[in-house]
Motif scaffolding. Structure first.
Motif, PDB file in Angstrom:
ATOM      1  N   GLU A  25      -6.246 -59.018 -18.749  1.00  0.00           N
ATOM      2  CA  GLU A  25      -7.401 -59.100 -19.138  1.00  0.00           C
ATOM      3  C   GLU A  25      -7.786 -60.237 -20.205  1.00  0.00           C
ATOM      4  O   GLU A  25      -8.710 -60.952 -20.124  1.00  0.00           O
ATOM      5  CB  GLU A  25      -8.262 -57.915 -19.398  1.00  0.00           C
ATOM      6  CG  GLU A  25      -9.731 -58.084 -19.586  1.00  0.00           C
ATOM      7  CD  GLU A  25     -10.480 -56.560 -19.324  1.00  0.00           C
ATOM      8  OE1 GLU A  25     -11.677 -56.799 -19.797  1.00  0.00           O
ATOM      9  OE2 GLU A  25      -9.728 -55.623 -19.171  1.00  0.00           O
ATOM     10  N   LYS A  29      -9.674 -64.026 -19.885  1.00  0.00           N
ATOM     11  CA  LYS A  29     -11.109 -64.285 -20.643  1.00  0.00           C
ATOM     12  C   LYS A  29     -10.467 -65.702 -21.702  1.00  0.00           C
ATOM     13  O   LYS A  29     -11.412 -66.396 -21.547  1.00  0.00           O
ATOM     14  CB  LYS A  29     -11.255 -63.246 -21.613  1.00  0.00           C
ATOM     15  CG  LYS A  29     -11.892 -61.908 -20.959  1.00  0.00           C
ATOM     16  CD  LYS A  29     -12.226 -61.013 -22.225  1.00  0.00           C
ATOM     17  CE  LYS A  29     -12.915 -59.696 -21.537  1.00  0.00           C
ATOM     18  NZ  LYS A  29     -13.366 -58.637 -22.212  1.00  0.00           N
ATOM     19  N   GLU A  62     -11.267 -57.591 -15.716  1.00  0.00           N
ATOM     20  CA  GLU A  62     -12.685 -57.264 -16.201  1.00  0.00           C
ATOM     21  C   GLU A  62     -13.663 -56.924 -15.074  1.00  0.00           C
ATOM     22  O   GLU A  62     -14.244 -55.774 -14.734  1.00  0.00           O
ATOM     23  CB  GLU A  62     -13.463 -58.652 -16.804  1.00  0.00           C
ATOM     24  CG  GLU A  62     -14.641 -58.116 -17.607  1.00  0.00           C
ATOM     25  CD  GLU A  62     -15.263 -59.220 -18.538  1.00  0.00           C
ATOM     26  OE1 GLU A  62     -16.350 -59.010 -19.252  1.00  0.00           O
ATOM     27  OE2 GLU A  62     -14.787 -60.482 -18.550  1.00  0.00           O
TER      28      GLU A  62
END
Length: 236
Positions: A25, A29, A62
């Motif tokens: 995750e 990002k 996410e």
């Protein structure tokens, strides 16, 4: 081991979905923001080839976390406390308080639905759920699971997430088995999905969550999480 030329993620099959101290995750990002799983690798990657295009149904980690939160919200939506132990009563029981103390403590927890419980209250009472009876546990569990996922940060285990993860240890037959006996199949799946997410994070609680899955929660993993797990290619 194989390093992705597009994002510089290193595929380590024996690991959880992590690369060193970096989770998928966090890497995703960074990739969206900087073009590589870590900013220092920006000059070492290339644009994806046409055959490397993402599937139309691709989900980010996410997205998955948001999906699990929604699963919890939907399937625990109508759960009420039904006279179960409240959070302030839990503290009174821990201190061997009197029946009068319990009655006064209950007045401090006047939420009619678990969705009304503030993050501040959840944070203050999250270290232990051991003194909740079956009805109280079923009422507060979705609030704690949603709070944990909504505020999740890799490598930042605190009391706020340790309490709920420990409460689920031992599987469905563990300490709170009386509460789990009243859970629907979908509610069991919500718990399993929650634990799967924690187990595949880069966090000190991952092993505890993984053990809970092995103790029986794993058999309730919902299809959308199972498919994500089976199809995930470690590409960002």
């Amino acid at each position: 081991m194989q390093v992705c030329p597009v994002c510089f993620w290193e595929d380590l099959p024996s690991e959880r979905f992590c690369f060193g101290s970096l989770s998928v995750e966090a890497a995703q990002k960074c990739f969206f923001e900087k073009g590589a799983c870590e900013g220092r690798y920006r000059d070492a990657v290339r644009a994806p080839l046409s055959e490397e295009a993402r599937s139309p149904v691709w989900l980010s980690y996410e997205d998955l976390r948001a999906g699990i939160i929604r699963w919890i919200e939907i399937h625990f939506e109508d759960v009420t406390r039904d006279g179960g132990t409240t959070l302030h009563q839990m503290d009174v029981l821990d201190d061997y308080g009197s029946p009068g103390d319990l009655a006064e403590a209950a007045k401090l927890d006047n939420e009619r639905t678990w969705q009304e419980i503030s993050d501040l209250k959840l944070s203050n009472f999250a270290c232990s759920m051991v003194f909740l009876n079956a009805n109280g546990f079923r009422f507060y569990l979705p609030a704690f699971m949603r709070f944990t996922l909504a505020n999740w940060a890799d490598g930042a285990s605190t009391c706020e997430n340790m309490g709920v993860i420990y409460a689920l240890s031992g599987g469905p037959g563990g300490f709170h088995h009386e509460a789990f006996e009243s859970f629907s199949r979908f509610q069991m799946e919500a718990v399993s999905a929650f634990l799967w997410y924690i187990a595949n994070s880069n966090d000190s609680m991952a092993e505890d969550a993984e053990s809970s899955l092995a103790y029986g929660w794993g058999k309730f993993l919902p299809d959308f999480v199972r498919l994500f797990s089976e199809s995930f290619s470690n590409s960002l």
